[in-house]
Design a protein around this motif. Sequence first.
Motif, PDB file in Angstrom:
ATOM      1  N   ASN A  51      19.051  49.032  30.864  1.00 28.68           N
ATOM      2  CA  ASN A  51      18.100  48.058  31.390  1.00 28.68           C
ATOM      3  C   ASN A  51      18.480  46.662  30.896  1.00 28.68           C
ATOM      4  OD1 ASN A  51      15.108  46.750  31.655  1.00 28.68           O
ATOM      5  ND2 ASN A  51      15.355  48.432  33.093  1.00 28.68           N
ATOM      6  N   ALA A  52      17.547  45.898  30.362  1.00 31.44           N
ATOM      7  CA  ALA A  52      17.816  44.514  29.963  1.00 31.44           C
ATOM      8  C   ALA A  52      18.364  44.394  28.552  1.00 31.44           C
ATOM      9  CB  ALA A  52      16.558  43.671  30.112  1.00 31.44           C
ATOM     10  N   GLY A  53      18.761  45.509  27.927  1.00 34.06           N
ATOM     11  CA  GLY A  53      19.545  45.438  26.711  1.00 34.06           C
ATOM     12  C   GLY A  53      18.801  45.454  25.396  1.00 34.06           C
ATOM     13  N   VAL A  71      25.175  50.757  29.544  1.00 33.74           N
ATOM     14  CA  VAL A  71      25.524  50.869  30.960  1.00 33.74           C
ATOM     15  C   VAL A  71      24.248  50.975  31.782  1.00 33.74           C
ATOM     16  CG1 VAL A  71      25.829  53.373  30.739  1.00 33.74           C
ATOM     17  CG2 VAL A  71      26.825  52.183  32.678  1.00 33.74           C
ATOM     18  N   ASP A  72      24.214  50.241  32.874  1.00 29.25           N
ATOM     19  CA  ASP A  72      23.081  50.307  33.784  1.00 29.25           C
ATOM     20  C   ASP A  72      23.600  50.135  35.215  1.00 29.25           C
ATOM     21  OD1 ASP A  72      19.817  50.061  33.402  1.00 29.25           O
ATOM     22  OD2 ASP A  72      20.502  49.232  35.312  1.00 29.25           O
ATOM     23  N   ILE A  73      22.922  50.749  36.147  1.00 23.32           N
ATOM     24  CA  ILE A  73      23.377  50.716  37.534  1.00 23.32           C
ATOM     25  C   ILE A  73      23.132  49.361  38.194  1.00 23.32           C
ATOM     26  CG2 ILE A  73      21.235  51.484  38.657  1.00 23.32           C
ATOM     27  CD1 ILE A  73      23.014  53.458  40.267  1.00 23.32           C
ATOM     28  N   ASP A  74      22.279  48.533  37.584  1.00 24.84           N
ATOM     29  CA  ASP A  74      21.877  47.260  38.183  1.00 24.84           C
ATOM     30  C   ASP A  74      22.638  46.097  37.535  1.00 24.84           C
ATOM     31  OD1 ASP A  74      20.565  44.933  39.009  1.00 24.84           O
ATOM     32  OD2 ASP A  74      18.621  45.939  39.153  1.00 24.84           O
ATOM     33  N   PRO A  75      23.503  45.407  38.264  1.00 22.24           N
ATOM     34  CA  PRO A  75      24.260  44.290  37.684  1.00 22.24           C
ATOM     35  C   PRO A  75      23.374  43.177  37.135  1.00 22.24           C
ATOM     36  CG  PRO A  75      25.171  44.920  39.824  1.00 22.24           C
ATOM     37  CD  PRO A  75      23.870  45.652  39.680  1.00 22.24           C
ATOM     38  N   GLN A  76      22.236  42.939  37.779  1.00 20.38           N
ATOM     39  CA  GLN A  76      21.342  41.879  37.295  1.00 20.38           C
ATOM     40  C   GLN A  76      20.800  42.215  35.910  1.00 20.38           C
ATOM     41  OE1 GLN A  76      18.176  40.847  39.983  1.00 20.38           O
ATOM     42  NE2 GLN A  76      17.097  39.608  38.484  1.00 20.38           N
ATOM     43  N   PHE A 144      28.100  47.017  30.909  1.00 17.89           N
ATOM     44  CA  PHE A 144      28.657  46.961  32.248  1.00 17.89           C
ATOM     45  C   PHE A 144      27.797  47.746  33.211  1.00 17.89           C
ATOM     46  CE2 PHE A 144      30.776  50.547  30.253  1.00 17.89           C
ATOM     47  CZ  PHE A 144      30.701  51.539  31.211  1.00 17.89           C
ATOM     48  N   SER A 145      27.974  47.422  34.470  1.00 18.89           N
ATOM     49  CA  SER A 145      27.173  48.029  35.533  1.00 18.89           C
ATOM     50  C   SER A 145      27.938  49.171  36.175  1.00 18.89           C
ATOM     51  CB  SER A 145      26.822  46.977  36.589  1.00 18.89           C
ATOM     52  OG  SER A 145      26.118  47.572  37.658  1.00 18.89           O
ATOM     53  N   ALA A 146      27.313  50.354  36.215  1.00 13.92           N
ATOM     54  CA  ALA A 146      27.917  51.527  36.843  1.00 13.92           C
ATOM     55  C   ALA A 146      26.883  52.635  36.908  1.00 13.92           C
ATOM     56  CB  ALA A 146      29.140  52.003  36.064  1.00 13.92           C
ATOM     57  N   ASP A 147      27.113  53.578  37.791  1.00 14.36           N
ATOM     58  CA  ASP A 147      26.363  54.830  37.793  1.00 14.36           C
ATOM     59  C   ASP A 147      27.121  55.768  36.855  1.00 14.36           C
ATOM     60  OD1 ASP A 147      25.223  57.314  38.241  1.00 14.36           O
ATOM     61  OD2 ASP A 147      25.105  57.080  40.412  1.00 14.36           O
TER      62      ASP A 147
END
Length: 262
Positions: A51-53, A71-76, A144-147
């Motif tokens: 999420n937001a870290g 790691v989160d799926i949402d780049p934002q 980083f953003s990823a599933d």
Amino acid sequence: MSTQFGNYSDYSGVSKPPASAIHVRDPRLNVLAALIPGIFTAKTCLDIGCNAGSVSTQLALDFQAASVTGVDIDPQLVRQAQALFALRASRCCKPPTTSQQPLVDYFPMSVVLTHGYRIEPEGKTRPNASSAPALSTLPRVNFFSADWVTTDRVIAQPYDVILALSVIKWIHLEHLDRGLLSFFAKCASSLTTGGHLVIELQTWDSYQKAVRPNKAPHFRQALNQLTLRPETSFHDLLRAKGLHLCASSDALPRRIDVYRKA
């Protein structure tokens, strides 16, 4: 606010403080540190669904992890996480000797607002590189953003601790039973021997609430296909992957289970 994968911006679950309370230690991490003293100290940690870290940042700065990967799926949300870590890291002070931890939140917020970040979020350049040596003792933190269920990017090293806090329900609904099995297998293969997998249990009634029309109606069809249940299936599934329940806590609204890799 994006809810396609349950990735609510600045998510504040029933077991954690609001995301805006960046100096309040997450109670789930406090519970884990009491259950297994030193579980995070000098360990390599992976925070899945960061999420937001907030959790990742606290692992590094408050619980003395050696390194943290979020790691989160949402780049934002990943960008928010990078900014949060840069903010808190910029307030740290180099200890007198290399054997000591940095003093967390040593500099007041006003110093950062007046003089800028001592480090910048990933992807940005630092205008004043002279401050870099003062932060050399900080843990390595990457976002980083990823599933994580489907990507191969994260498996660069085995981890001592993998955290899956408020995330397994969304993985299960998105990838169904087969995806959940793949997730557990990947967690097992990504842990060091003796490493720990931490699960914050989201019960079946939580799954049902996730498919309300005003939240995530696209999950309704997925819900009807699921046969595995968090309250009854997870222990056996994880045991089959070599992960054995070693500690559990009901101190918070959601149970926290810790599994150890044999």
